[in-house]
Write a protein that holds these residues in place. Structure first.
Motif, short mmCIF file in Angstrom:
data_model
loop_
_atom_site.label_atom_id
_atom_site.label_comp_id
_atom_site.label_asym_id
_atom_site.label_seq_id
_atom_site.Cartn_x
_atom_site.Cartn_y
_atom_site.Cartn_z
N THR A 158 11.55 9.73 -79.34
CA THR A 158 10.31 10.51 -79.42
C THR A 158 10.50 11.88 -78.77
O THR A 158 10.04 12.91 -79.29
CB THR A 158 9.17 9.76 -78.73
N LYS B 43 12.52 14.07 -81.11
CA LYS B 43 11.69 14.59 -82.21
C LYS B 43 10.81 15.74 -81.74
O LYS B 43 10.61 16.73 -82.45
CB LYS B 43 10.81 13.45 -82.76
N TYR B 44 10.31 15.61 -80.53
CA TYR B 44 9.47 16.69 -80.01
C TYR B 44 10.26 17.99 -79.83
O TYR B 44 9.76 19.08 -80.10
CB TYR B 44 8.86 16.24 -78.68
N THR B 45 11.51 17.84 -79.38
CA THR B 45 12.32 19.06 -79.20
C THR B 45 12.70 19.70 -80.53
O THR B 45 12.99 20.90 -80.59
CB THR B 45 13.60 18.72 -78.42
N ARG B 46 12.71 18.91 -81.62
CA ARG B 46 13.07 19.45 -82.93
C ARG B 46 11.87 19.99 -83.72
O ARG B 46 12.03 20.40 -84.86
CB ARG B 46 13.78 18.37 -83.75
N TRP B 47 10.70 19.92 -83.16
CA TRP B 47 9.54 20.44 -83.88
C TRP B 47 9.68 21.93 -84.11
O TRP B 47 10.29 22.66 -83.31
CB TRP B 47 8.26 20.21 -83.04
N TRP C 190 8.47 25.89 -84.25
CA TRP C 190 7.79 26.64 -83.19
C TRP C 190 6.27 26.66 -83.35
O TRP C 190 5.54 26.70 -82.38
CB TRP C 190 8.32 28.08 -83.17
N LYS D 45 4.35 24.28 -84.28
CA LYS D 45 3.72 23.06 -83.78
C LYS D 45 3.63 23.05 -82.26
O LYS D 45 2.91 22.25 -81.69
CB LYS D 45 4.53 21.83 -84.23
N LYS D 46 4.39 23.96 -81.63
CA LYS D 46 4.40 24.00 -80.17
C LYS D 46 3.54 25.13 -79.63
O LYS D 46 3.64 25.46 -78.44
CB LYS D 46 5.83 24.17 -79.65
N ALA E 174 2.69 12.98 -77.72
CA ALA E 174 4.04 12.88 -78.28
C ALA E 174 4.85 11.80 -77.60
O ALA E 174 5.69 11.16 -78.22
CB ALA E 174 4.76 14.21 -78.16
#
Length: 595
Positions: A550, A553-557, A559, A561-562, A577
């Motif tokens: 998880t 996946k958050y690090t691959r979102w 920009w 989405k962040k 997340a």
């Protein structure tokens, strides 16, 4: 003039001519032995005065005397023939120069060549004197003393043939250093050389400068005051008597400069075997004193003696320290030069390393661009933009990964010291607690005192109260007492379990901290190191894997989405997340599960 010179060279002695040819064609180390043949040529029995003079002129014209003079400067311990050859060459040089009359360019012979020859002979004498003092074996000492005597005889022979060289010898620093010696045998020889100088040229002391004159007289007086050897005393007394006889002006200097000289001569050297010379010298000194010497000069008698002794001592000490100073200077120079060479070598290595790294970087960039161009040629044109976006994303991820790793390592290293301090504080606190606990246990227990007994009045009051209470009230009171007792026992058992749990958690935290502190770097990690941080519980491992995925996946979102997380630290992940804290109630570190 050229014709006369050519005619004279044509009429040269064939032996000299042959020897000059051999010296010219021979090696440098063979020249000293070849020049020894000049001794046989000079001492031929059939030679008359004119023939000897002509041979000396031929030797000078063919520069054989120049060869002899130059060889005297070399270190003969490394040459063939050694110091014996050097002594013989000194004798040959003096015999070649005495009786020689140079008519063409005489200034070069009398003002340059002869002073240089005197200087080289004195240098050779200093080297022989130094080796004579250092050598231990008696045979070697006798050899060096004989060679030293030969060199000094050559010097005397040379200034005996050329009177103007007496002042040159006396003013030479090497002559003064030869005279200033504590060795008895060489000192006697040098005083005999000084005696010959005064006999050859009686007014030579008036021709030299004042410093040289004072140095010579100081050394003679010092030898009289510092030794009891009658041979040294006799030689020094004769020299002072000769000075006083030939130079009346120096008698006044002796009486004024050395006020205790008369007392020293009369007390220390009377009855030593040379009373005749001693009485003559004392008569001259007393005569000068009666003419103009006063009481003030006698008061400075001791001061002059101290000064003479101090100057002699200071000069000797300076001469003894000179080789050590030269050695120290050479050592420091070599060390500095070695340091400079090491610095230059390190600079060259750094420059070579930088150049190599730059070339490798350029090569890697070139290979990367070539691969990228090759990939673009293979990919369809419609997929190029998508491929470039993927490459940019991968590049961004790589940069982020390296940056996060660097930041995590930096933060860990910064916190490592604080963790060590915390651990040290815990150890100190634990030791202090143990010490205090032992101290409390060692204290003597106070004697137990039982409860105070009831008085008669209290006992009557309780009996009356019990007689008034019914049976049901007694049972109820008993039940209440039993419940309170049970609650107290239960609470004490729970408190004991809580204390044990706290101690267990504290020990587990200390163990986890030690594991984290002693954990190797990522580059040095092995599979055995990873097993320490892996759980044997399948549910815990599965939940940890799910939480890790998880987070990835958050690090691959993208920009967008962040957006809104700019003011949130990168290490903090939103609850929506990653909800690991709510779902995973246990934390596994080091192979255990801590509640």
């Amino acid at each position: 003039m050229a014709k006369a010179l050519s005619a004279r060279l044509a009429a040269a002695d064939p032996r000299v001519l042959a020897l000059a040819a051999q010296v010219t064609e021979s090696r440098e180390q063979d020249i000293p032995l070849l020049l020894l043949k000049l001794k046989g040529i000079l001492h031929s029995a059939s030679l008359g005065y004119e023939e000897s003079k002509k041979i000396k002129q031929d030797i000078y014209d063919y520069d054989l005397t120049q060869y002899c003079m130059l060889i005297l400067r070399q270190d003969h311990s490394r040459l063939r023939g050694g110091w014996a050859t050097a002594a013989q060459l000194a004798e040959i040089l003096s015999h070649c120069c005495v009786g020689l009359e140079v008519k063409e360019v005489p200034e070069e012979f009398y003002k340059k060549f002869l002073p240089s020859a005197i200087d080289n002979l004195l240098v050779l004498g200093r080297r022989l004197q130094a080796r004579f003092i250092r050598v231990i074996k008696d045979e070697e000492k006798q050899d060096f003393l004989r060679w030293f005597q030969t060199v000094t005889d050559a010097i005397c022979w040379l200034f005996g043939g050329h009177i103007q060289l007496a002042a040159c010898v006396l003013q030479n620093d090497h002559f003064l250093q030869l005279l200033i010696t504590d060795d008895v045998e060489t000192a006697i020889i040098m005083m005999s050389v000084l005696h010959n100088i005064l006999r050859v040229n009686s007014s030579v002391l008036l021709q030299v400068d004042e410093e040289t004159l004072h140095s010579v007289l100081d050394e003679l007086v010092y030898k009289l005051s510092s030794t009891t050897n009658p041979v040294i005393g006799n030689a020094a007394t004769k020299l002072l008597l000769l000075v006083a006889k030939f130079c009346k002006q120096l008698v006044k200097l002796l009486t004024a400069r050395y006020k205790g000289l008369k007392g020293l001569l009369s007390k220390q050297w009377t009855g030593k075997g040379f009373d005749r010379d001693l009485s003559q010298l004392l008569d001259l000194l007393y005569l000068e004193q009666s003419n103009g010497k006063g009481e003030m000069q006698r008061q400075h008698q001791a001061a002059c003696k101290i000064q003479a002794m101090w100057r002699g001592f200071q000069t000797r000490r300076r001469l003894k320290k000179l080789p050590q100073a030269v050695t120290t200077l050479q050592r420091s120079f070599r060390a500095k030069r070695e340091q400079e060479l090491q610095h230059l070598k390190k600079q060259k290595e750094d420059e070579a390393l930088k150049l190599q790294m730059r070339l490798q970087r350029q090569k890697a960039m070139r290979v990367f661009h070539e691969r990228q161009l090759a990939s673009l040629e293979i990919i369809h044109a419609s997929q190029v933009n998508k491929y470039m976006e993927e490459m940019e994303g991968k590049s961004a991820l790589t940069i982020q990964r390296f940056w996060r790793g660097y930041r995590a390592r930096r933060n860990f290293h910064q916190q490592r010291q604080s963790l060590k301090e915390y651990k040290a504080a815990v150890i100190i606190q634990r030791a202090a607690c143990k010490f205090l606990e032992k101290r409390r246990r060692r204290r003597a227990l106070s004697p137990w005192k039982g409860p105070k007994g009831l008085t008669d009045e209290q006992r009557l009051a309780l009996q009356q109260k019990a007689s008034q209470m019914s049976e049901e009230m007694s049972k109820e009171l008993h039940m209440q007492a039993q419940e309170k007792l049970a609650q107290f026992l239960l609470r004490s058992r729970l408190d004991q379990r809580a204390a044990q749990r706290r101690e267990t958690l504290l020990a587990q935290v200390n163990t986890d901290v030690e594991l984290l502190m002693n954990a190797p770097g990522l580059a040095e990690t092995t599979e055995k190191d990873l097993d320490v941080f892996m759980s044997r519980s399948i549910p815990v491992a599965a939940k940890a894997r799910q939480s890790h995925n998880t987070m990835l996946k958050y690090t691959r979102w993208p920009w967008w989405k962040k957006l809104g997380d700019e003011f949130v630290e990168d290490d903090v992940i939103p609850d929506d997340a990653l909800n690991a804290e709510a779902e995973l109630e246990t934390l596994f570190i080091g192979g255990r599960k801590s509640l």
